[in-house]
Write a protein that holds these residues in place. Structure first.
Motif, short mmCIF file in Angstrom:
data_model
loop_
_atom_site.label_atom_id
_atom_site.label_comp_id
_atom_site.label_asym_id
_atom_site.label_seq_id
_atom_site.Cartn_x
_atom_site.Cartn_y
_atom_site.Cartn_z
N SER A 1 0.82 -1.21 0.00
CA SER A 1 0.00 0.00 0.00
C SER A 1 0.85 1.26 0.00
CB SER A 1 -0.94 -0.02 1.20
OG SER A 1 -0.22 -0.20 2.39
N GLY B 1 -3.95 -8.15 1.75
CA GLY B 1 -4.62 -7.05 2.43
C GLY B 1 -3.99 -5.72 2.10
N SER B 2 -2.65 -5.72 1.99
CA SER B 2 -1.93 -4.49 1.71
C SER B 2 -2.21 -3.99 0.29
CB SER B 2 -0.43 -4.75 1.88
OG SER B 2 0.30 -3.59 1.75
N ALA C 1 -6.08 -2.68 0.31
CA ALA C 1 -6.36 -1.42 1.00
C ALA C 1 -5.54 -0.29 0.39
CB ALA C 1 -6.04 -1.56 2.47
N ASN C 2 -5.95 0.92 0.71
CA ASN C 2 -5.22 2.06 0.17
C ASN C 2 -4.23 2.64 1.16
OD1 ASN C 2 -6.40 2.03 -2.37
ND2 ASN C 2 -8.27 2.94 -1.52
N ASN C 3 -4.24 2.17 2.39
CA ASN C 3 -3.21 2.59 3.34
C ASN C 3 -2.84 1.41 4.23
OD1 ASN C 3 -5.12 2.43 5.51
ND2 ASN C 3 -5.96 4.36 4.72
N SER C 4 -1.76 1.59 4.98
CA SER C 4 -1.25 0.44 5.74
C SER C 4 -2.21 0.01 6.84
CB SER C 4 0.13 0.74 6.31
OG SER C 4 0.13 1.99 6.92
N TYR C 5 -3.03 0.93 7.34
CA TYR C 5 -3.97 0.54 8.39
C TYR C 5 -5.05 -0.38 7.84
CZ TYR C 5 -1.53 4.43 10.42
OH TYR C 5 -0.54 5.27 10.85
N GLY C 6 -5.49 -0.11 6.62
CA GLY C 6 -6.49 -0.97 5.99
C GLY C 6 -5.97 -2.39 5.84
N LEU D 1 -5.97 -4.06 9.15
CA LEU D 1 -7.33 -4.41 9.54
C LEU D 1 -7.77 -5.71 8.85
CD1 LEU D 1 -9.71 -3.28 11.21
CD2 LEU D 1 -10.62 -2.38 9.07
N PHE D 2 -7.48 -5.80 7.55
CA PHE D 2 -7.83 -7.01 6.79
C PHE D 2 -7.18 -8.24 7.44
CE2 PHE D 2 -6.80 -10.11 3.47
CZ PHE D 2 -8.05 -10.36 2.97
#
Lengths: 254, 73
Positions: free
Chosen positions: A91, A172-173, A176-181, A184-185
């Motif tokens: 991400s 997941g990375s 998602a569009n950022n590392s937190y997403g 979370l995944f």
């Protein structure tokens, strides 16, 4: 195909220069050292806290306690550290646009995904093997007993679970569009797997079984063969997730 | 008190590498904090305190969440 080694070199250089590998290695080595230490000190700590007031019969620590600590640390904190360290691996490149130049110059996108995955697997294997050897050495030195005869059998499933787990992180990375997403995944997937583990029928097929039975394996109460279905599913799911990462990346706007 | 020293001496083969590793982690992070003026959030004093006083977790937090973008120095 010729670009794969080049990309891989870039990934390994990056993980070195961003201190990621250093942190991973140091942290798992700390866990490896703490495991026999905590096992050895627990009776003393108990004695110091209520030795005079309470006559407790504290059993002498054995190699079982040491390995229990090791697998507890690795499957909880260790896995979590891996997730936060590598949650941004794809991400970050996507959000910074650092892949644009490479891809427009003709780098196939699957090379990006595969080289990242290989670099993650290499780092995990090196760090985990090193810490395993350290714990093994100290445990053999401090607790020379024969209660944990099958040490390798506990180690192999953990290593394989790592391969599966890294595929989840990479997917997941990319999703998602950022590392937190991405983080979370990863947490959702692992949480989901633990929920599935509540059903007895599914336990054998659950990749989580690879990090839940290490002590039974080490002591010889179980064999690797019994974990066969779980191992097969973990490897299969890992490959599917890696393919999914390539497909996602192909469709993603850089 | 005597027993405490005995305890330390008995486990010296573990304590020495353990302390060394924690120092490596702390010093690497500290040097990075001091040499790079930009952070994603927080300021220099905050990160120095976190890195020095929160063992193990502090440096991880800094490298993962605190360090700024390389391009801005």
């Amino acid at each position: 195909m010729a670009t794969l080694p080049t990309m891989l070199k870039k990934e390994l250089l990056e993980t070195w220069r961003t201190y990621r590998f250093l942190i991973l290695a140091v942290v798992v080595l700390i866990f490896a050292l703490m495991s026999p230490l905590i096992a050895k000190l627990t009776p003393d700590i108990m004695k110091m806290s209520f030795g005079k007031t309470l006559q407790l019969a504290i059993p002498k620590p054995t190699s079982i306690d040491s390995w229990t600590q090791f697998y507890k640390n690795m499957t909880q904190m260790g896995i979590f550290v891996v997730a936060i360290l590598f949650g941004g691996t794809m991400s970050q490149e996507l959000s910074r646009g650092t892949l644009v130049n490479l891809v427009t110059k003709g780098l196939p996108r699957w090379v990006v995904a595969v080289s990242k995955y290989i670099s993650l697997v290499v780092q995990w294997s090196v760090a985990l093997t090193a810490s395993f050897l350290v714990t093994w050495g100290y445990t053999a030195y401090y607790f020379p007993d024969a209660k944990t005869p099958y040490i390798w059998q506990g180690f192999v499933p953990l290593l394989l679970f790592g391969f599966f787990f890294l595929a989840v992180i990479l997917f997941g990375s990319t999703l998602a569009n950022n590392s937190y997403g991405g983080l979370l995944f990863t947490i959702l997937v692992v949480g989901g797997l633990y929920l599935v583990n509540l059903f007895k029928a599914a336990q054998n097929y659950n990749p989580i079984s690879l990090i839940g039975n290490n002590m039974a394996l080490v002591q010889g109460h179980k064999t690797l063969g019994e974990l066969g279905p779980g191992i097969a599913i973990a490897i299969g799911a890992g490959l599917v997730l890696l393919a999914g990462t390539v497909i996602l990346l192909n469709r993603k706007k850089l | 008190m005597n027993t405490n020293w005995q305890l330390l001496a008995d486990n010296l083969p573990i304590f020495i590498p353990l302390i060394l590793l924690e120092l490596i982690l702390m010093v690497t992070a500290l040097v990075h904090v001091l040499r790079h003026p930009h952070y994603r959030f927080g300021n220099r004093i905050l990160w120095v305190l976190i890195v020095v006083f929160i063992q193990i977790i502090g440096p991880i937090l800094y490298f993962v969440f605190g360090r700024g973008d390389e391009r801005r120095g």
